[in-house]
Design an enzyme around this catalytic site. Sequence first.
Site, mmCIF file in Angstrom:
data_model
loop_
_atom_site.group_PDB
_atom_site.id
_atom_site.type_symbol
_atom_site.label_atom_id
_atom_site.label_comp_id
_atom_site.label_asym_id
_atom_site.label_seq_id
_atom_site.Cartn_x
_atom_site.Cartn_y
_atom_site.Cartn_z
ATOM 1 N N HIS A 81 0.806 -1.226 0.000
ATOM 2 C CA HIS A 81 0.000 0.000 0.000
ATOM 3 C C HIS A 81 0.839 1.275 0.000
ATOM 4 O O HIS A 81 0.388 2.310 -0.487
ATOM 5 C CB HIS A 81 -0.964 -0.005 1.195
ATOM 6 C CG HIS A 81 -2.063 -1.014 1.044
ATOM 7 N ND1 HIS A 81 -3.169 -0.787 0.253
ATOM 8 C CD2 HIS A 81 -2.218 -2.255 1.545
ATOM 9 C CE1 HIS A 81 -3.954 -1.836 0.283
ATOM 10 N NE2 HIS A 81 -3.405 -2.751 1.067
ATOM 11 N N GLU A 111 -8.744 4.859 -6.688
ATOM 12 C CA GLU A 111 -7.810 5.240 -7.751
ATOM 13 C C GLU A 111 -8.517 6.027 -8.839
ATOM 14 O O GLU A 111 -8.085 6.058 -9.983
ATOM 15 C CB GLU A 111 -7.123 4.003 -8.342
ATOM 16 C CG GLU A 111 -8.019 3.079 -9.128
ATOM 17 C CD GLU A 111 -8.765 2.032 -8.296
ATOM 18 O OE1 GLU A 111 -9.219 1.044 -8.883
ATOM 19 O OE2 GLU A 111 -8.898 2.202 -7.065
#
Length: 197
Positions: A81, A111
């Site tokens: 991450h 995203e």
Amino acid sequence: LGVFFHAYVDRSISYFTRMQLYNRRLEALASHDNLTGLLNGRAYYARCDQQVQVGERAGQSYAVLFVDLDHFKAINDTHGHEAGDAVLKMAAHTLQSHIRQSDLLGRIGGEEFSVFLPHTDHAGALALAETLRRKLEAARVDVGKQCLRVTASIGVASNQGRAMPMAELQKKADQAMYQAKKAGRNRVSSLPVAIAA
């Protein structure tokens, strides 16, 4: 007494100034994404709604780009991450660096980014979307000893000279983005829209 009064006034002004600063910080925290510094979804859509109203009153063109990073889950799964966060920051910076000051940019999902373009027709929106796609493709993120690259699928929608609420415009841009995904990713797509007479 005069000295006491001035000290009291100075302290009050200082307190008032501090409260204004704290309120501005709280407002920024509430309206901005803490990772990228971009507008969050709620604030972005609220500002877009205002811009749509202005555009409709003035009879101006406006457009939306829906930008979705390709294969982002694979970056998180493979590199972690922290690498994903670095990619998101890079993408946000790249997008912000290549739009006008009058444009609005928000991170509206994990995203997913959206760009609102006032005073922009469909051809202009398509041209900018292709520029952004190329800039994202060319960007690199160093993660440890690896250099990551990212691509994006971008959907474009515009009001085409007619009144169109932000929710409808965003939905069309979203559909166009999925069309770009299905066509192979790393491309710009737009749905055919009838031009108003």
